[in-house]
Design a protein around this motif. Structure first.
Motif, PDB file in Angstrom:
ATOM      1  N   HIS A 143      24.251  42.442  24.233  1.00 29.33           N
ATOM      2  CA  HIS A 143      25.722  41.777  24.452  1.00 29.33           C
ATOM      3  C   HIS A 143      26.524  42.492  23.645  1.00 29.33           C
ATOM      4  N   PRO A 144      27.666  43.298  24.030  1.00 21.99           N
ATOM      5  CA  PRO A 144      28.347  43.915  22.997  1.00 21.99           C
ATOM      6  C   PRO A 144      29.201  43.199  22.287  1.00 21.99           C
ATOM      7  N   TYR A 145      29.478  43.476  21.114  1.00 19.71           N
ATOM      8  CA  TYR A 145      30.575  42.811  20.070  1.00 19.71           C
ATOM      9  C   TYR A 145      31.339  43.871  19.438  1.00 19.71           C
ATOM     10  N   GLY A 146      32.461  43.427  19.165  1.00 19.28           N
ATOM     11  CA  GLY A 146      33.539  44.329  18.567  1.00 19.28           C
ATOM     12  C   GLY A 146      33.673  44.084  17.073  1.00 19.28           C
ATOM     13  N   VAL A 147      33.816  44.728  15.899  1.00 21.87           N
ATOM     14  CA  VAL A 147      34.076  44.518  14.755  1.00 21.87           C
ATOM     15  C   VAL A 147      35.236  45.305  14.340  1.00 21.87           C
ATOM     16  N   GLY A 148      36.094  44.517  13.795  1.00 16.00           N
ATOM     17  CA  GLY A 148      37.372  45.209  13.111  1.00 16.00           C
ATOM     18  C   GLY A 148      38.661  44.433  13.447  1.00 16.00           C
ATOM     19  N   GLU A 149      39.744  44.930  13.343  1.00 15.74           N
ATOM     20  CA  GLU A 149      40.955  44.788  13.270  1.00 15.74           C
ATOM     21  C   GLU A 149      41.478  43.579  14.497  1.00 15.74           C
ATOM     22  N   GLY A 150      42.054  42.500  14.113  1.00 16.05           N
ATOM     23  CA  GLY A 150      42.235  41.270  15.165  1.00 16.05           C
ATOM     24  C   GLY A 150      41.165  40.803  15.577  1.00 16.05           C
ATOM     25  N   LEU A 151      40.000  40.790  15.291  1.00 15.22           N
ATOM     26  CA  LEU A 151      38.804  40.156  15.985  1.00 15.22           C
ATOM     27  C   LEU A 151      38.132  39.283  15.053  1.00 15.22           C
ATOM     28  N   CYS A 152      37.418  38.320  15.666  1.00 14.72           N
ATOM     29  CA  CYS A 152      36.762  37.278  14.696  1.00 14.72           C
ATOM     30  C   CYS A 152      35.732  37.844  13.908  1.00 14.72           C
ATOM     31  N   THR A 153      35.554  37.365  12.600  1.00 13.36           N
ATOM     32  CA  THR A 153      34.899  37.901  11.860  1.00 13.36           C
ATOM     33  C   THR A 153      33.427  37.745  12.215  1.00 13.36           C
TER      34      THR A 153
ATOM     35  N   HIS B 224      34.352  31.687   9.647  1.00 14.60           N
ATOM     36  CA  HIS B 224      35.435  30.872  10.478  1.00 14.60           C
ATOM     37  C   HIS B 224      36.462  30.468   9.491  1.00 14.60           C
ATOM     38  N   ALA B 225      36.226  30.020   8.468  1.00  9.09           N
ATOM     39  CA  ALA B 225      37.442  29.761   7.568  1.00  9.09           C
ATOM     40  C   ALA B 225      38.358  30.858   7.265  1.00  9.09           C
ATOM     41  N   ALA B 226      37.793  31.923   7.090  1.00 11.88           N
ATOM     42  CA  ALA B 226      38.742  32.959   7.044  1.00 11.88           C
ATOM     43  C   ALA B 226      39.542  33.270   8.566  1.00 11.88           C
ATOM     44  N   ASP B 227      38.830  33.091   9.665  1.00 13.33           N
ATOM     45  CA  ASP B 227      39.506  33.296  10.998  1.00 13.33           C
ATOM     46  C   ASP B 227      40.724  32.604  11.011  1.00 13.33           C
ATOM     47  N   ILE B 228      40.668  31.285  10.476  1.00 12.02           N
ATOM     48  CA  ILE B 228      41.779  30.441  10.643  1.00 12.02           C
ATOM     49  C   ILE B 228      43.004  30.814   9.911  1.00 12.02           C
ATOM     50  N   VAL B 229      42.672  31.499   8.803  1.00  9.24           N
ATOM     51  CA  VAL B 229      43.835  32.027   8.061  1.00  9.24           C
ATOM     52  C   VAL B 229      44.190  33.442   8.566  1.00  9.24           C
ATOM     53  N   LYS B 230      43.380  34.079   9.282  1.00 10.57           N
ATOM     54  CA  LYS B 230      43.780  35.369   9.826  1.00 10.57           C
ATOM     55  C   LYS B 230      44.445  35.205  11.276  1.00 10.57           C
ATOM     56  N   GLY B 231      44.560  33.989  11.693  1.00  6.88           N
ATOM     57  CA  GLY B 231      44.997  33.572  13.032  1.00  6.88           C
ATOM     58  C   GLY B 231      44.165  34.187  14.282  1.00  6.88           C
TER      59      GLY B 231
ATOM     60  N   PRO C 213      42.405  34.135  17.708  1.00  5.16           N
ATOM     61  CA  PRO C 213      42.593  33.143  18.652  1.00  5.16           C
ATOM     62  C   PRO C 213      41.561  32.379  18.738  1.00  5.16           C
ATOM     63  N   GLY C 214      41.775  31.061  18.868  1.00  7.66           N
ATOM     64  CA  GLY C 214      40.959  30.011  19.060  1.00  7.66           C
ATOM     65  C   GLY C 214      40.208  29.439  17.672  1.00  7.66           C
ATOM     66  N   ALA C 215      40.647  30.062  16.680  1.00  3.65           N
ATOM     67  CA  ALA C 215      39.830  29.244  15.518  1.00  3.65           C
ATOM     68  C   ALA C 215      40.562  27.798  15.180  1.00  3.65           C
ATOM     69  N   ARG C 216      42.057  27.826  15.012  1.00  3.32           N
ATOM     70  CA  ARG C 216      42.624  26.635  14.647  1.00  3.32           C
ATOM     71  C   ARG C 216      42.392  25.617  15.808  1.00  3.32           C
ATOM     72  N   GLU C 217      42.170  25.997  16.939  1.00 10.38           N
ATOM     73  CA  GLU C 217      41.858  25.114  17.879  1.00 10.38           C
ATOM     74  C   GLU C 217      40.757  24.360  17.882  1.00 10.38           C
ATOM     75  N   TRP C 218      39.835  24.965  17.462  1.00  7.55           N
ATOM     76  CA  TRP C 218      38.347  24.579  17.282  1.00  7.55           C
ATOM     77  C   TRP C 218      38.527  23.363  16.196  1.00  7.55           C
ATOM     78  N   ASP C 219      39.173  23.680  15.177  1.00  6.21           N
ATOM     79  CA  ASP C 219      39.335  22.540  14.160  1.00  6.21           C
ATOM     80  C   ASP C 219      39.974  21.405  14.501  1.00  6.21           C
ATOM     81  N   LEU C 220      41.212  21.784  15.201  1.00  5.77           N
ATOM     82  CA  LEU C 220      42.076  20.623  15.785  1.00  5.77           C
ATOM     83  C   LEU C 220      41.321  19.736  16.898  1.00  5.77           C
TER      84      LEU C 220
END
Length: 434
Positions: free
Chosen positions: A53-63, A356-363, A365-372
């Motif tokens: 199952h492919p994943y991407g690593v890098g700019e704008g993607l989740c950590t 995930h804590a970093a993804d919230i700060v990095k904006g 998509p979906g990171a803050r919504e999960w916590d909300l």
């Protein structure tokens, strides 16, 4: 002729892997394609890893989060490592690295690749070293052909990315010796290549034969993970001349790989004081042309054996906020022993929390919504929703069930004095009993 993901993107082609990554990451497909083409995103997907199952690593993607598994000379049986693989995937790891050094390296890698639906990384010098010891009696008797043959074999088997310590040169070693270090070389691969160079009085064959390695990577679309052989092994050694000189070398190697259409990640430091992490991340991104950055930890203190998954998570969040794209987990067994099943789960979960804590700060998509959504579930004392939203639902359910009477609305921490329940009562909020 097979093209790498980078070559396809540069040709204007959208691969199936790009489509999956773009959809899951909620990124415009053309933005993703552009970033794969320029190297700021890597999709680690060997053409021979069939169930990936492919994943991407890098700019704008989740950590992303990696879990290290693999046999050792003390524990050479591959079977327990498959169980660890399954545990890591179930806990949410995006990749595993097979770091096997036991007597069954081929069998371990084949089994892991067969069973793994996530990215699989390897460190070819481990197997080349074991071969040299068996056939010639010493690590320093390893040949260039041993290294190239092993890289080709592991690429053909389906390894999605490979840690290769190309940046350790004589100049780097001389800088380390001149400046002095408390822990010298703690990278296993880095120590192998350093010992080989000093004994044979030759430069690093992985550096000298870099173009040959790129040929192999291009053939199978293996992502080059440029290893940090001189990463600091204690806080006192962080951000020294040797580490930075190797990083400068890696920046040049990134460009050479991209010129050949080979995807690249760059690996980063291990033990770094908290106040140096941001500088390290920004320096790497600058010197290595914004290539995806893959870090171990960083661990922010040296004095917590048994809890190093926590010291690494503290550093991992800071690293990801400041540019790291991929966190390699550290388990509670780090510096102590080969990790067991529980160590693997704990390492993955804690590292996912850091990511995930970093993804919230990095904006992301979906990171803050999960916590909300979790906040809304807690407001309603909706325990079933809270369990489903938990990063580790199994542990959350077990703790809830073991310490609260069945049917209790509040939790046993506050009992009859639950702040949420009291305020809900007087504000007129609806409480869902579970």
């Amino acid at each position: 002729m097979t093209m790498t993901q980078m070559q396809a993107a540069r040709a204007g082609k959208i691969t199936d892997e790009m489509k999956i990554v773009a959809q899951e990451e909620k990124m415009d497909i053309n933005v993703l394609k552009e970033r794969v083409a320029n190297g700021t995103i890597a999709i680690c997907a060997n053409i021979n890893h069939k169930n990936l199952h492919p994943y991407g690593v890098g700019e704008g993607l989740c950590t992303k989060v990696n879990a290290n598994i693999g046999t050792s000379s003390a524990f050479p049986d591959p079977e327990p490592e498959i169980e660890k693989l399954n545990i890591a995937i179930a806990a949410g790891a995006h990749s595993v690295m097979d770091l096997s050094t036991g007597n069954n390296i081929d069998a371990s890698r084949h089994a892991i690749l067969e069973h793994s639906t996530v990215m699989v990384g390897t460190v070819p010098i481990y197997q080349a070293t074991v071969t040299a010891i068996k056939e010639r009696g010493a690590v320093v008797k390893m040949t260039e052909d041993d290294l190239l043959h092993t890289i080709e074999k592991q690429a053909k088997d389906g390894a999605d990315f490979m840690t290769i310590h190309c940046g350790v040169t004589m100049d780097v070693i001389n800088r380390m010796r001149a400046e002095g270090r408390y822990m010298d070389v703690v990278s296993r691969g880095g120590s192998f290549i350093t010992g080989w160079m000093l004994y044979n009085e030759k430069n690093n064959p992985l550096y000298e034969r870099y173009d040959d390695i790129l040929d192999i990577c291009a053939k199978y679309d293996v992502t080059m993970s440029l290893g940090d052989g001189l990463r600091p092994g204690c806080l006192a050694d962080a951000t020294d001349h040797a580490q930075i000189q190797e990083l400068l070398n890696l920046g040049g190697l990134v460009k050479r790989a991209w010129d050949r259409g080979v995807q690249v990640m760059v690996e980063g430091p291990g033990h770094v004081p908290f106040d140096q992490i941001a500088t390290n991340m920004k320096l790497q991104k600058s010197l290595c042309h914004n290539a995806p950055f893959y870090v171990l930890g960083p661990l922010v203190t040296d004095v917590a054996p048994g809890y190093d998954h926590i010291t690494a998570a503290i550093g991992g969040t800071m690293a990801a906020v400041n540019g790291a794209d991929f966190l390699c987990y550290v388990t509670p067994a780090e510096h102590l022993a080969l990790p067991n099943n529980q160590d693997v789960k704990d390492g993955v979960i804690v590292t996912r929390i850091a990511a995930h804590a970093a993804d919230i700060v990095k904006g992301v998509p979906g990171a803050r919504e999960w916590d909300l959504n979790m906040a809304k579930a807690r407001k309603q004392l909706d325990w079933e929703a809270q369990m489903k939203l938990a990063i580790d639902p199994q542990t959350a359910r077990e703790k809830r069930a073991s310490r609260n009477p069945e049917g209790t609305t509040a939790c046993s921490m506050c009992g009859d004095y639950c702040a949420v329940e009291i305020v809900n009562k007087y504000l007129g909020a609806t409480i869902e009993h579970c």
